[in-house]
Design an enzyme around this catalytic site. Structure first.
Site, PDB file in Angstrom:
ATOM      1  N   SER A 223       5.632   9.055   7.515  1.00  0.00           N
ATOM      2  CA  SER A 223       4.542   8.934   8.080  1.00  0.00           C
ATOM      3  C   SER A 223       3.102   9.728   7.444  1.00  0.00           C
ATOM      4  O   SER A 223       3.314  10.646   6.871  1.00  0.00           O
ATOM      5  CB  SER A 223       4.359   9.783   9.602  1.00  0.00           C
ATOM      6  OG  SER A 223       3.375   9.672  10.262  1.00  0.00           O
ATOM      7  N   GLY A 224       1.973   8.992   7.615  1.00  0.00           N
ATOM      8  CA  GLY A 224       0.794   9.617   7.109  1.00  0.00           C
ATOM      9  C   GLY A 224       0.015   8.507   6.473  1.00  0.00           C
ATOM     10  O   GLY A 224      -1.313   8.906   6.035  1.00  0.00           O
TER      11      GLY A 224
ATOM     12  N   LYS B 257       2.675  -2.630  16.236  1.00  0.00           N
ATOM     13  CA  LYS B 257       3.790  -3.173  15.248  1.00  0.00           C
ATOM     14  C   LYS B 257       5.000  -3.076  15.803  1.00  0.00           C
ATOM     15  O   LYS B 257       6.138  -3.421  15.198  1.00  0.00           O
ATOM     16  CB  LYS B 257       3.595  -2.561  13.809  1.00  0.00           C
ATOM     17  CG  LYS B 257       2.436  -2.973  13.216  1.00  0.00           C
ATOM     18  CD  LYS B 257       2.441  -2.607  11.599  1.00  0.00           C
ATOM     19  CE  LYS B 257       1.248  -3.157  10.798  1.00  0.00           C
ATOM     20  NZ  LYS B 257       1.418  -2.632   9.337  1.00  0.00           N
TER      21      LYS B 257
ATOM     22  N   GLU C  75       2.504   9.034  18.979  1.00  0.00           N
ATOM     23  CA  GLU C  75       1.065   8.701  18.360  1.00  0.00           C
ATOM     24  C   GLU C  75       0.547   7.567  19.103  1.00  0.00           C
ATOM     25  O   GLU C  75      -0.870   7.656  19.417  1.00  0.00           O
ATOM     26  CB  GLU C  75       1.207   8.026  17.012  1.00  0.00           C
ATOM     27  CG  GLU C  75       0.323   7.357  16.240  1.00  0.00           C
ATOM     28  CD  GLU C  75       0.603   6.650  15.050  1.00  0.00           C
ATOM     29  OE1 GLU C  75       0.299   5.628  15.038  1.00  0.00           O
ATOM     30  OE2 GLU C  75       1.268   7.243  14.241  1.00  0.00           O
TER      31      GLU C  75
ATOM     32  N   VAL D 254       0.895  -1.169  -0.041  1.00  0.00           N
ATOM     33  CA  VAL D 254       0.116  -0.046  -0.185  1.00  0.00           C
ATOM     34  C   VAL D 254       0.936   1.366  -0.003  1.00  0.00           C
ATOM     35  O   VAL D 254       0.573   2.074  -0.950  1.00  0.00           O
ATOM     36  CB  VAL D 254      -0.808  -0.130   1.093  1.00  0.00           C
ATOM     37  CG1 VAL D 254      -1.762   1.290   1.357  1.00  0.00           C
ATOM     38  CG2 VAL D 254      -2.033  -1.096   1.031  1.00  0.00           C
TER      39      VAL D 254
ATOM     40  N   LYS E  40      11.447   9.146  13.685  1.00  0.00           N
ATOM     41  CA  LYS E  40      10.036   8.525  13.526  1.00  0.00           C
ATOM     42  C   LYS E  40       9.682   7.618  14.461  1.00  0.00           C
ATOM     43  O   LYS E  40       8.582   7.483  14.472  1.00  0.00           O
ATOM     44  CB  LYS E  40      10.270   7.771  12.010  1.00  0.00           C
ATOM     45  CG  LYS E  40       9.079   6.902  11.601  1.00  0.00           C
ATOM     46  CD  LYS E  40       7.989   7.570  11.450  1.00  0.00           C
ATOM     47  CE  LYS E  40       7.017   6.954  10.549  1.00  0.00           C
ATOM     48  NZ  LYS E  40       6.299   5.745  11.030  1.00  0.00           N
TER      49      LYS E  40
ATOM     50  N   HIS F 190       8.177   9.801  17.093  1.00  0.00           N
ATOM     51  CA  HIS F 190       6.745  10.049  16.375  1.00  0.00           C
ATOM     52  C   HIS F 190       5.729   8.941  16.608  1.00  0.00           C
ATOM     53  O   HIS F 190       4.629   9.378  17.292  1.00  0.00           O
ATOM     54  CB  HIS F 190       6.824  10.349  14.826  1.00  0.00           C
ATOM     55  CG  HIS F 190       5.665  10.587  14.069  1.00  0.00           C
ATOM     56  ND1 HIS F 190       4.808   9.078  13.983  1.00  0.00           N
ATOM     57  CD2 HIS F 190       4.942  11.426  13.535  1.00  0.00           C
ATOM     58  CE1 HIS F 190       3.881   9.568  13.206  1.00  0.00           C
ATOM     59  NE2 HIS F 190       3.536  10.852  13.078  1.00  0.00           N
ATOM     60  N   ASN F 191       6.093   8.045  16.381  1.00  0.00           N
ATOM     61  CA  ASN F 191       5.196   6.582  16.571  1.00  0.00           C
ATOM     62  C   ASN F 191       4.861   6.627  18.089  1.00  0.00           C
ATOM     63  O   ASN F 191       3.566   6.169  18.409  1.00  0.00           O
ATOM     64  CB  ASN F 191       5.560   5.331  15.780  1.00  0.00           C
ATOM     65  CG  ASN F 191       5.499   5.334  14.376  1.00  0.00           C
ATOM     66  OD1 ASN F 191       5.624   6.452  13.679  1.00  0.00           O
ATOM     67  ND2 ASN F 191       5.443   4.187  13.922  1.00  0.00           N
TER      68      ASN F 191
END
Length: 484
Positions: free
Chosen positions: A130-131, A262, A192, A14, A185, A188-189
């Site tokens: 990211s997005g 994950k 999140e 994806v 990143k 960031h996660n």
């Protein structure tokens, strides 16, 4: 089509497909390859049909289709697959070519791979992207790190395809050497994870304590998205709460309450432990997912263990406002902890991280994008050496204004037996951080009592260590002083 493509991408899942379409839409010719070559043909005959995209069916054909210095981006599952793909590419690449890993890779692996690929005369980039699916297609947040010499070569492509903020600035800039991009990143996660858990706790309080239905909560989140909490995650929560199943009922209430993960939240927590940073909120968010996964055990426990009856007799509208304040204040703590972690990592690994620039990269395209991040950028622009976001004048005033409602929410949750691990640990961190004196003096006495680990004294200079023979039987020999 040109004789050679501007960039190549391996991995047509994806994210890979959407990044390719994004690059092509910005005027770049892209070559694609997938280990299962049927995916290449399927892509070319469907979404890529008629576009400036070159399909290839072998690694050699793929590499030879690229303009030098070749830029090869991998969008594949983190782990052994990345190492195997690198090994498959190396025989066909030449000095100065660039390999890019755009997956969710653990930063120590990127440190290792950067050194390895550079030893072969090539350049390496590990970049956070990211997005999600929509971001990859329309403009993600991109956080590259690795070989500095590679950045000027990939910069035009990366900044062209990234999200843009209001003034047109791209949500993409160089982060630092080696695994710096993937570290940022990862944080960031982790943030999140924290944001999502905080929102879920707000939802549970409104549902279980205030008895609000999905439509009422939909309206609350719609209102919240117009103020300080304006963000992507608040926005999608609004939409989720308003979404109806085929029978007209709220779909969210039919979803099983077990959360997946994950690993990036766990990595963030482990990195914090390694660096000695109190990343309490993100840690609790990870553990909350772990607890949710114990569904069968929880069902049994719910029939055995009892707690207080839930009741609320106050002003519901005022309490909803308190929940908003608690959510905002806790969110601030989460970001403050995340930035402290990045600061300590920069010291440990020799990275020159631009904190304001990182906030700008997160302002658009990514999952944690919010108005809030603009204020973080302003804070670091005013004071690049800011040690903790809580000490910035704007955020200091905000969290102090929110704390009364925050305390009422946590107290009500505890009194009524509603679990709010993230909201409560955020408040605990806030109270701990603003405490001039904590009870660690007793803790050090305990360590010295049973292990002769020594302690410092308030009436002596820092750095002088003492040992007491607490029992009269221990002697005067002390353990060496060290911190893990």
């Amino acid at each position: 089509m040109k004789a050679k493509s501007d960039i190549g991408l391996v991995g047509l899942a994806v994210m890979g497909e959407n990044l390719v379409l994004n690059m092509e839409s910005k005027g770049f010719q892209v070559s694609v390859y997938n280990r299962t070559t049927q995916k290449v043909d399927d892509f070319l005959n469907a979404r890529a049909k008629g576009k400036n995209i070159v399909g290839t069916h072998s690694v050699e054909e793929f590499v030879n289709s690229l303009e030098k210095p070749r830029k090869v981006m991998m969008m594949i599952k983190a782990g052994d697959a990345v190492d195997k793909t690198i090994e498959s590419l190396l025989p066909y690449l030449e000095q100065g070519d660039i390999i890019i890993d755009g997956g969710n890779t653990h930063f120590p692996d990127t440190n290792r791979r950067t050194a390895y690929v550079e030893s072969k005369g090539l350049l390496y980039i590990g970049t956070g992207v990211s997005g999600g699916e929509e971001g990859a297609l329309l403009g993600p947040s991109i956080m590259p790190g690795g070989s500095p010499k590679a950045w000027p070569i990939v910069k035009p492509i990366f900044q062209a395809i990234s999200a843009k903020v209001e003034d047109g600035s791209p949500c993409c800039d160089w982060v630092g050497e080696n695994g710096a991009g993937h570290f940022v990143k990862m944080v960031h996660n982790g943030i999140e994870y924290g944001d999502m858990q905080l929102i879920c706790e707000a939802y549970q309080l409104m549902k279980e304590l205030l008895g609000m239905n999905a439509d009422e909560m939909h309206n609350v989140f719609a209102e919240w998205n117009k103020g300080d909490l304006d963000s992507y995650l608040i926005e999608i929560t609004r939409d989720i709460l308003g979404y109806k199943d085929e029978d007209g009922s709220a779909l969210v209430e039919k979803i099983l309450d077990t959360a997946g993960q994950k690993g990036t939240g766990k990595w963030t927590g482990v990195a914090a432990l390694d660096l000695g940073v109190p990343l309490t909120l993100i840690g609790e968010a990870v553990f909350a997912r772990c607890l949710s996964a114990q569904k069968d055990e929880r069902v049994i426990a719910s029939k055995v263990l009892s707690g207080p009856a839930k009741s609320f007799s106050g002003d519901k509208k005022a309490f909803v406002n308190d929940i908003m304040q608690a959510l905002f204040a806790s969110k601030l703590v989460s970001y403050a902890q995340g930035y402290v972690l990045m600061r300590e990592a920069a010291k440990e690994y020799g990275w020159d991280l631009n904190n304001g620039g990182i906030a700008l990269m997160w302002r658009g395209g990514c999952i944690i994008r919010s108005v809030f991040l603009g204020k973080i950028k302003e804070a670091f622009d005013k004071n690049p050496d800011l040690t903790n976001l809580l000490l910035d004048p704007y955020f200091k005033s905000k969290i102090e204004a929110a704390q009364a409602g925050w305390r009422r929410v946590v107290a009500a949750a505890i009194t009524n037996g509603i679990p709010v691990p993230a909201l409560s640990t955020a408040l605990g961190y806030f109270d701990g951080y603003r405490s001039e004196r904590l009870p660690a003096n007793l803790l050090q006495a305990q360590r010295d009592y049973f292990g002769a680990h020594t302690y410092e004294r308030v009436d002596k200079p820092r750095g002088e260590f003492f040992h007491t023979n607490w029992t009269g039987r221990g002697g005067t020999t002390a353990s060496s002083t060290y911190n893990v």
